[in-house]
Scaffold this motif. Structure first.
Motif, PDB file in Angstrom:
ATOM      1  N   ALA A 215      41.318  -8.429 -11.417  1.00  0.00           N
ATOM      2  CA  ALA A 215      40.890  -7.229 -10.677  1.00  0.00           C
ATOM      3  C   ALA A 215      40.154  -7.860  -9.413  1.00  0.00           C
ATOM      4  O   ALA A 215      39.569  -8.835  -9.415  1.00  0.00           O
ATOM      5  CB  ALA A 215      39.879  -6.382 -11.577  1.00  0.00           C
ATOM      6  N   GLU A 216      40.291  -6.822  -8.606  1.00  0.00           N
ATOM      7  CA  GLU A 216      39.471  -6.988  -7.172  1.00  0.00           C
ATOM      8  C   GLU A 216      37.896  -7.004  -7.312  1.00  0.00           C
ATOM      9  O   GLU A 216      37.160  -7.588  -6.659  1.00  0.00           O
ATOM     10  CB  GLU A 216      40.064  -6.209  -6.022  1.00  0.00           C
ATOM     11  N   ASP A 217      37.577  -5.974  -8.131  1.00  0.00           N
ATOM     12  CA  ASP A 217      36.249  -5.759  -8.276  1.00  0.00           C
ATOM     13  C   ASP A 217      35.751  -5.460  -9.761  1.00  0.00           C
ATOM     14  O   ASP A 217      36.580  -4.767 -10.445  1.00  0.00           O
ATOM     15  CB  ASP A 217      35.561  -4.561  -7.428  1.00  0.00           C
ATOM     16  N   ILE A 218      34.746  -5.998 -10.274  1.00  0.00           N
ATOM     17  CA  ILE A 218      34.398  -5.583 -11.807  1.00  0.00           C
ATOM     18  C   ILE A 218      32.993  -5.046 -11.647  1.00  0.00           C
ATOM     19  O   ILE A 218      32.046  -5.786 -11.209  1.00  0.00           O
ATOM     20  CB  ILE A 218      34.302  -7.010 -12.545  1.00  0.00           C
ATOM     21  N   LEU A 219      32.829  -3.763 -12.321  1.00  0.00           N
ATOM     22  CA  LEU A 219      31.497  -3.397 -12.066  1.00  0.00           C
ATOM     23  C   LEU A 219      30.831  -3.313 -13.852  1.00  0.00           C
ATOM     24  O   LEU A 219      31.504  -2.763 -14.514  1.00  0.00           O
ATOM     25  CB  LEU A 219      31.520  -1.836 -11.644  1.00  0.00           C
ATOM     26  N   LEU A 220      29.802  -4.151 -13.746  1.00  0.00           N
ATOM     27  CA  LEU A 220      29.187  -4.212 -15.043  1.00  0.00           C
ATOM     28  C   LEU A 220      27.822  -3.340 -15.178  1.00  0.00           C
ATOM     29  O   LEU A 220      27.095  -3.696 -14.230  1.00  0.00           O
ATOM     30  CB  LEU A 220      28.885  -5.770 -15.280  1.00  0.00           C
ATOM     31  N   PRO A 221      27.614  -2.556 -16.264  1.00  0.00           N
ATOM     32  CA  PRO A 221      25.921  -2.021 -16.325  1.00  0.00           C
ATOM     33  C   PRO A 221      25.185  -3.075 -16.216  1.00  0.00           C
ATOM     34  O   PRO A 221      23.985  -2.965 -15.391  1.00  0.00           O
ATOM     35  CB  PRO A 221      26.202  -1.426 -17.615  1.00  0.00           C
ATOM     36  N   GLU A 222      25.277  -4.440 -16.455  1.00  0.00           N
ATOM     37  CA  GLU A 222      24.273  -5.446 -16.264  1.00  0.00           C
ATOM     38  C   GLU A 222      23.997  -5.989 -14.961  1.00  0.00           C
ATOM     39  O   GLU A 222      23.011  -6.633 -14.745  1.00  0.00           O
ATOM     40  CB  GLU A 222      24.545  -6.567 -17.533  1.00  0.00           C
ATOM     41  N   ARG A 223      24.860  -5.758 -13.851  1.00  0.00           N
ATOM     42  CA  ARG A 223      24.719  -6.434 -12.777  1.00  0.00           C
ATOM     43  C   ARG A 223      25.055  -5.259 -11.713  1.00  0.00           C
ATOM     44  O   ARG A 223      24.568  -5.758 -10.507  1.00  0.00           O
ATOM     45  CB  ARG A 223      25.924  -7.426 -12.671  1.00  0.00           C
ATOM     46  N   TYR A 224      25.605  -4.243 -11.814  1.00  0.00           N
ATOM     47  CA  TYR A 224      25.861  -3.416 -10.797  1.00  0.00           C
ATOM     48  C   TYR A 224      24.713  -2.572 -10.223  1.00  0.00           C
ATOM     49  O   TYR A 224      24.003  -1.915 -11.038  1.00  0.00           O
ATOM     50  CB  TYR A 224      27.035  -2.292 -11.169  1.00  0.00           C
ATOM     51  N   ASP A 225      24.552  -2.748  -8.966  1.00  0.00           N
ATOM     52  CA  ASP A 225      23.400  -1.984  -8.239  1.00  0.00           C
ATOM     53  C   ASP A 225      23.605  -0.795  -7.839  1.00  0.00           C
ATOM     54  O   ASP A 225      22.721  -0.248  -7.174  1.00  0.00           O
ATOM     55  CB  ASP A 225      22.874  -3.292  -7.347  1.00  0.00           C
ATOM     56  N   GLY A 226      24.721  -0.465  -7.765  1.00  0.00           N
ATOM     57  CA  GLY A 226      25.271   1.143  -7.315  1.00  0.00           C
ATOM     58  C   GLY A 226      25.533   1.034  -5.872  1.00  0.00           C
ATOM     59  O   GLY A 226      25.654   2.183  -5.286  1.00  0.00           O
ATOM     60  N   ASN A 227      25.585  -0.155  -5.288  1.00  0.00           N
ATOM     61  CA  ASN A 227      25.863  -0.347  -3.556  1.00  0.00           C
ATOM     62  C   ASN A 227      27.276   0.102  -3.437  1.00  0.00           C
ATOM     63  O   ASN A 227      28.153  -0.584  -3.598  1.00  0.00           O
ATOM     64  CB  ASN A 227      25.497  -1.622  -3.459  1.00  0.00           C
ATOM     65  N   GLU A 228      27.699   1.405  -3.676  1.00  0.00           N
ATOM     66  CA  GLU A 228      29.296   1.637  -3.367  1.00  0.00           C
ATOM     67  C   GLU A 228      29.832   1.400  -1.943  1.00  0.00           C
ATOM     68  O   GLU A 228      30.830   1.136  -1.812  1.00  0.00           O
ATOM     69  CB  GLU A 228      29.410   3.296  -3.615  1.00  0.00           C
ATOM     70  N   GLN A 229      28.750   1.252  -0.966  1.00  0.00           N
ATOM     71  CA  GLN A 229      29.416   1.115   0.475  1.00  0.00           C
ATOM     72  C   GLN A 229      29.841  -0.507   0.421  1.00  0.00           C
ATOM     73  O   GLN A 229      31.007  -0.623   1.077  1.00  0.00           O
ATOM     74  CB  GLN A 229      28.035   1.188   1.662  1.00  0.00           C
TER      75      GLN A 229
END
Ligand code: ADP
Ligand code: F6P
Length: 324
Positions: A190-204
């Motif tokens: 995958a090009e991006d992996i969003l994990l609850p333990e690490r994702y800071d919500g920076n969608e930009q």
């Protein structure tokens, strides 16, 4: 001197997971081989309180090792979280002569198992969840099958995403944990992996990367989103609006919990089931069977519940490096 365990029960509780049947089979057959009576308790703690208890024979677990789900059914039971419910459960065990129980489930189910143990019913927990979110163990029954199922599904979404030169957000399960997302993110490239333990919500940041990757000639942009990070459908809408690139969300959902268990889940679940009965035969109680650092071990339930675990930082860093 430990009292002799003559009759044991087995139940599955919380979310089902592929491999639970292999564990049930191992409990039943190991128990019978040790001269015990084995009873199946239907529908987790809910079935215990309803006295849905059936005698198990070796043939009761024939033809199930290859089947997903749980032949004992499973449930979540609010009543059992109360002291009265737990006392009633322990009394029912005593009434049916059950002096040991194997509880296959997650942390919530282990809390219930700890309560039964405190009320004099020897209990052993087996880690059963696709989420891999049980701190005391490196392996949980069902995770291997779930990530393989998700991986195959994501490969398929990737094909269509490439054909249409789209961005695809694929949501995987895991509750508050990102293990399924991390493994699929790596396995599916995958090009991006969003994990609850690490994702800071920076969608930009995410949007910038999608635009950059498109400029570099990437034909698709696959984002694996752990369900604990938030809604994929609304994220897809925002990303499409900001990038101008067609974006679709796919929520894999409960398909990840079903299907025929992998070889690993069948074998590990079988060994854990047999180990649980061995512990009961030794007069042990209030233990969780785990797989840690390459070995099958067991922990005190309360100690196991107090442990914490996190996504291994080195694995997270490698996953990021490989998405470039
Ligand atoms: P999991 O076992 O997968 O973590 P849940 O958290 O839904 O799933 O728990 C499964 C069941 O275990 C609950 O429905 C309830 O019957 C029982 N349980 C959960 N927490 C407790 C508790 N604190 N005390 C007693 N039983 C509990
Ligand atoms: O714990 C297993 C799990 O599948 C999680 O990944 C998910 O968040 C949850 O159960 C879904 O629960 P339900 O089956 O109640 O929708």
């Amino acid at each position: 001197m430990a009292k002799t365990v003559k009759t044991i029960g087995v139940l599955t509780s919380g979310g089902d997971a592929p491999g639970m049947n292999a564990a049930i089979r191992a409990v039943v057959r190991t128990g019978i081989a040790k001269g015990m009576n084995v009873k199946g308790i239907m529908r987790g703690y809910a079935g215990l309180l309803q006295e849905e208890i059936v005698d198990m024979k070796t043939t009761s677990v024939s033809e199930i090792i290859n089947r997903g789900g749980t032949i004992l059914y499973t449930a979540r039971c609010v009543e059992f979280t109360t002291a009265e419910g737990q006392k009633q459960g322990a009394d029912i065990c005593k009434k049916h002569g059950i002096d040991g129980i194997v509880v296959i489930g997650g942390d919530g189910s282990f809390r219930g198992a700890g309560k039964l143990s405190a009320l004099g019913v020897n209990t052993i927990g087996l880690p059963g969840t696709i989420d891999l979110d049980i701190a005391c163990t490196d392996y949980t029954i069902g995770f291997d099958t779930a990530v393989n199922t998700a991986m195959e599904a994501i490969d398929k979404v990737r094909d269509t995403s490439t054909s249409h030169e789209r961005c695809s957000i694929i949501e995987v399960m895991g509750r508050h944990a990102g293990y399924i997302a991390l493994w699929c993110g790596m396995a599916n490239g995958a090009e991006d992996i969003l994990l609850p333990e690490r994702y800071d919500g920076n969608e930009q940041m995410l949007i910038n990367r999608i635009i950059e990757n498109r400029k570099r000639g990437k034909k698709h942009h696959i984002i694996i989103n752990a369900e604990g990070c938030g809604h994929s459908t609304s994220m897809a809408r925002r990303i499409e609006a900001a990038t101008g690139i067609e974006t679709r969300a796919t929520i894999l959902g409960h398909m990840q919990r079903g299907g025929t268990p992998t070889c690993k889940d069948r074998v590990y679940a079988s060994i854990m089931g047999a180990k649980a009965v061995q512990l009961l035969a030794e007069g042990k109680s209030n233990r969780v069977v785990a797989y840690k650092n390459g070995e099958y071990v067991d922990f005190d339930i309360q100690e196991a519940l107090a442990m914490t675990k996190d996504i291994p930082e080195d694995q997270f860093e490698i996953s990021k490096l490989l998405t470039r």
